[in-house]
Design a protein around this motif. Structure first.
Motif, PDB file in Angstrom:
ATOM      1  N   UNK A 123       0.841  -1.213  -0.025  1.00 16.45           N
ATOM      2  CA  UNK A 123      -0.057   0.137  -0.061  1.00 16.45           C
ATOM      3  C   UNK A 123       1.066   1.208   0.130  1.00 16.45           C
ATOM      4  N   UNK A 124       0.488   2.236  -1.049  1.00 15.34           N
ATOM      5  CA  UNK A 124       1.174   3.497  -0.654  1.00 15.34           C
ATOM      6  C   UNK A 124       0.096   4.699  -0.628  1.00 15.34           C
ATOM      7  N   UNK A 125       0.679   5.669  -0.059  1.00 13.42           N
ATOM      8  CA  UNK A 125      -0.112   6.925  -0.098  1.00 13.42           C
ATOM      9  C   UNK A 125       0.356   7.894  -0.982  1.00 13.42           C
ATOM     10  N   UNK A 126      -0.379   8.549  -1.870  1.00  9.36           N
ATOM     11  CA  UNK A 126      -0.125   9.643  -2.469  1.00  9.36           C
ATOM     12  C   UNK A 126       0.074  10.813  -1.930  1.00  9.36           C
ATOM     13  N   UNK A 127       1.117  11.244  -1.331  1.00  7.60           N
ATOM     14  CA  UNK A 127       1.416  12.117  -0.173  1.00  7.60           C
ATOM     15  C   UNK A 127       1.114  13.444  -1.017  1.00  7.60           C
ATOM     16  N   UNK A 128       1.547  13.816  -2.042  1.00  3.04           N
ATOM     17  CA  UNK A 128       1.798  15.232  -2.467  1.00  3.04           C
ATOM     18  C   UNK A 128       1.474  15.070  -4.074  1.00  3.04           C
ATOM     19  N   UNK A 129       0.771  15.970  -4.787  1.00  4.19           N
ATOM     20  CA  UNK A 129       0.902  16.207  -6.096  1.00  4.19           C
ATOM     21  C   UNK A 129       1.072  17.795  -6.209  1.00  4.19           C
ATOM     22  N   UNK A 130       2.024  18.407  -6.582  1.00  8.90           N
ATOM     23  CA  UNK A 130       2.296  19.883  -6.569  1.00  8.90           C
ATOM     24  C   UNK A 130       2.632  20.457  -7.880  1.00  8.90           C
ATOM     25  N   UNK A 131       1.989  21.524  -8.359  1.00  3.18           N
ATOM     26  CA  UNK A 131       2.261  21.987  -9.726  1.00  3.18           C
ATOM     27  C   UNK A 131       2.574  23.377  -9.773  1.00  3.18           C
ATOM     28  N   UNK A 132       3.551  23.703 -10.360  1.00  4.35           N
ATOM     29  CA  UNK A 132       3.629  25.528 -10.314  1.00  4.35           C
ATOM     30  C   UNK A 132       2.321  26.208 -11.021  1.00  4.35           C
ATOM     31  N   UNK A 133       2.336  27.428 -10.462  1.00  2.00           N
ATOM     32  CA  UNK A 133       1.171  28.210 -10.962  1.00  2.00           C
ATOM     33  C   UNK A 133       0.923  28.242 -12.485  1.00  2.00           C
ATOM     34  N   UNK A 134       1.795  28.462 -13.144  1.00  2.42           N
ATOM     35  CA  UNK A 134       1.902  28.864 -14.559  1.00  2.42           C
ATOM     36  C   UNK A 134       1.448  27.517 -15.455  1.00  2.42           C
ATOM     37  N   UNK A 135       1.523  26.302 -14.594  1.00  2.00           N
ATOM     38  CA  UNK A 135       1.682  25.028 -15.534  1.00  2.00           C
ATOM     39  C   UNK A 135       0.134  24.189 -14.979  1.00  2.00           C
ATOM     40  N   UNK A 136      -0.562  24.933 -14.326  1.00  2.00           N
ATOM     41  CA  UNK A 136      -1.697  24.446 -13.816  1.00  2.00           C
ATOM     42  C   UNK A 136      -2.940  24.369 -14.767  1.00  2.00           C
ATOM     43  N   UNK A 137      -3.899  23.585 -14.711  1.00  4.12           N
ATOM     44  CA  UNK A 137      -4.931  23.547 -15.820  1.00  4.12           C
ATOM     45  C   UNK A 137      -4.551  22.862 -17.173  1.00  4.12           C
ATOM     46  N   UNK A 138      -3.337  22.406 -17.202  1.00  3.18           N
ATOM     47  CA  UNK A 138      -2.994  22.128 -18.677  1.00  3.18           C
ATOM     48  C   UNK A 138      -2.447  20.360 -18.595  1.00  3.18           C
ATOM     49  N   UNK A 139      -3.084  19.896 -17.681  1.00  3.05           N
ATOM     50  CA  UNK A 139      -2.957  18.619 -17.796  1.00  3.05           C
ATOM     51  C   UNK A 139      -1.600  17.887 -16.903  1.00  3.05           C
ATOM     52  N   UNK A 140      -0.824  18.706 -16.385  1.00  2.00           N
ATOM     53  CA  UNK A 140       0.417  18.414 -15.600  1.00  2.00           C
ATOM     54  C   UNK A 140       0.103  17.374 -14.550  1.00  2.00           C
ATOM     55  N   UNK A 141      -1.028  18.082 -13.682  1.00  2.00           N
ATOM     56  CA  UNK A 141      -1.006  16.760 -12.398  1.00  2.00           C
ATOM     57  C   UNK A 141      -1.627  15.393 -12.903  1.00  2.00           C
ATOM     58  N   UNK A 142      -2.460  15.334 -13.874  1.00  3.75           N
ATOM     59  CA  UNK A 142      -2.828  14.166 -14.216  1.00  3.75           C
ATOM     60  C   UNK A 142      -1.842  13.277 -14.859  1.00  3.75           C
ATOM     61  N   UNK A 143      -0.921  13.846 -15.697  1.00  5.15           N
ATOM     62  CA  UNK A 143       0.465  13.069 -16.102  1.00  5.15           C
ATOM     63  C   UNK A 143       1.215  12.703 -14.993  1.00  5.15           C
ATOM     64  N   UNK A 144       1.279  13.486 -13.992  1.00  2.00           N
ATOM     65  CA  UNK A 144       2.312  12.836 -12.840  1.00  2.00           C
ATOM     66  C   UNK A 144       1.698  11.810 -12.012  1.00  2.00           C
ATOM     67  N   UNK A 145       0.236  11.957 -11.860  1.00  2.00           N
ATOM     68  CA  UNK A 145      -0.444  10.850 -11.292  1.00  2.00           C
ATOM     69  C   UNK A 145      -0.395   9.588 -11.850  1.00  2.00           C
ATOM     70  N   UNK A 146      -0.733   9.694 -13.038  1.00  2.00           N
ATOM     71  CA  UNK A 146      -0.648   8.418 -14.081  1.00  2.00           C
ATOM     72  C   UNK A 146       0.676   7.840 -13.767  1.00  2.00           C
ATOM     73  N   UNK A 147       1.700   8.773 -13.863  1.00  2.00           N
ATOM     74  CA  UNK A 147       3.260   8.010 -13.937  1.00  2.00           C
ATOM     75  C   UNK A 147       3.469   7.425 -12.475  1.00  2.00           C
ATOM     76  N   UNK A 148       2.838   8.059 -11.342  1.00  2.00           N
ATOM     77  CA  UNK A 148       2.966   7.512 -10.190  1.00  2.00           C
ATOM     78  C   UNK A 148       2.269   6.114 -10.067  1.00  2.00           C
ATOM     79  N   UNK A 149       1.108   5.801 -10.684  1.00  2.00           N
ATOM     80  CA  UNK A 149       0.415   4.884 -10.807  1.00  2.00           C
ATOM     81  C   UNK A 149       1.059   3.835 -11.653  1.00  2.00           C
TER      82      UNK A 149
END
Length: 241
Positions: free
Chosen positions: A164-190
Motif C-alpha cells: 500500500x502506498x499513500x499519494x502524499x503530494x501532487x504539486x504543480x507550479x502556478x503557470x502550468x496548472x490547468x494544462x494536464x500536468x497533475x494528471x500526467x504526474x499521477x498516471x506516472x505514479x500509478x
C-alpha cells in the motif's frame, strides 16, 4: 499539540477516553498549548460525538479515496506538450529542484491553515530522503524548454501495510496548472506503483480542492470514509484552558 486517543472497543463508553483526554490535555497545558488538534473518520460517529461534547470543532475534512491496482493496466502518461515526465530514480539530480515547486504550490493547497514547505533542508529530509519515499515513486514534470521542474507527485509506502502506498503530494507550479500536468504526474505514479508490485494507492484532498478531486475521479479512485480534523480545548480536572 497533536492529540491521539485510542480505546479498545470493549472498554469504550466507560470514561476511559475522557480520562486519557484529560491527561494529554494536562501535558499540553503544561507546555503552554491551550488547544489540541486531532482526527477521526466519518464512519466513527461515536468518536465525533465524543469530541463535540468536549468542545472540539471540525476544522478540516479530507475526502479519502483508494485505487486498487490488481489487474490494472496503467493508463498512458500522456504528458502535455512541452513537458516530459521522469522520476528521481532516473534523474536523482532533480531532487533539489523540487523545493522551488513546493514553495510555490504548497501554500495554495486548501486546508486548515497555510502549508509551509519549511527550509530547503527540512523539505529534503521530510519529502525526499525518507526511506518510505522511494525514488521510483517520485514522478517529476520537466519543462522541456527551460529544463526546470514544474511539478512532482510522490508515493509514501505505508509502514506495516505491505503493498500500500499513500499519494502524499501532487504539486504543480502556478503557470502550468490547468494544462494536464497533475494528471500526467499521477498516471506516472500509478504506473510506477504497478511496476513495483504495489496493490493499492490511497490519497486524500481537502473537501474544497475540487480540481485534484476531479483528477482522482477520472483515474478511477473510489471513495473511502472522510478524514475529519478537529481542534478543541486542552483541559484537565480543575484547571481551565
Amino acid at each position: 499539540f497533536w492529540g491521539n486517543i485510542s480505546v479498545l472497543p470493549e472498554h469504550r463508553g466507560r470514561g476511559v477516553g475522557g480520562a486519557l483526554l484529560e491527561v494529554i490535555g494536562g501535558v499540553a497545558l503544561a507546555a503552554g498549548k491551550p488547544e489540541l488538534y486531532g482526527r477521526t473518520t466519518s464512519d466513527r460517529p461515536e468518536a465525533v460525538a465524543f469530541l463535540e461534547r468536549r468542545g472540539f470543532r471540525e476544522v478540516e475534512r479530507m475526502k479519502v479515496v483508494r485505487l486498487e491496482l490488481a489487474n490494472l493496466v496503467p493508463p498512458p502518461i500522456d504528458a502535455p506538450a512541452g513537458i516530459s515526465i521522469t522520476s528521481l530514480a532516473d534523474r536523482p539530480e532533480l531532487a533539489d529542484r523540487l523545493y522551488d515547486v513546493a514553495v510555490e504550490a504548497l501554500p495554495d493547497i486548501p486546508g486548515d491553515g497555510r502549508m509551509d514547505p519549511g527550509t530547503p533542508e527540512e523539505f529534503r529530509v521530510r519529502d525526499i530522503d525518507r526511506p518510505v519515499l522511494p525514488p521510483w515513486g517520485c514522478a517529476v514534470a520537466i519543462d522541456e524548454a527551460s529544463g526546470e521542474a514544474v511539478g512532482y507527485s510522490n508515493l509514501l509506502l505505508v509502514a506495516g501495510t505491505p503493498g500500500l502506498a499513500w499519494n502524499a503530494m501532487t504539486a504543480v507550479r502556478r503557470g502550468w496548472r490547468g494544462r494536464g500536468v497533475a494528471g500526467a504526474l499521477k498516471r506516472a505514479a500509478i504506473a510506477a506503483a504497478v511496476t513495483n508490485g504495489l496493490h493499492a494507492i490511497e490519497t486524500a484532498n481537502d473537501i474544497d480542492n475540487a480540481p485534484m478531486r476531479a483528477v482522482n475521479r477520472r483515474l478511477g479512485y473510489e471513495p473511502m470514509p472522510d478524514e475529519i480534523y478537529f481542534r478543541g480545548p486542552a483541559t484537565r480536572s480543575g484547571v481551565p484552558a
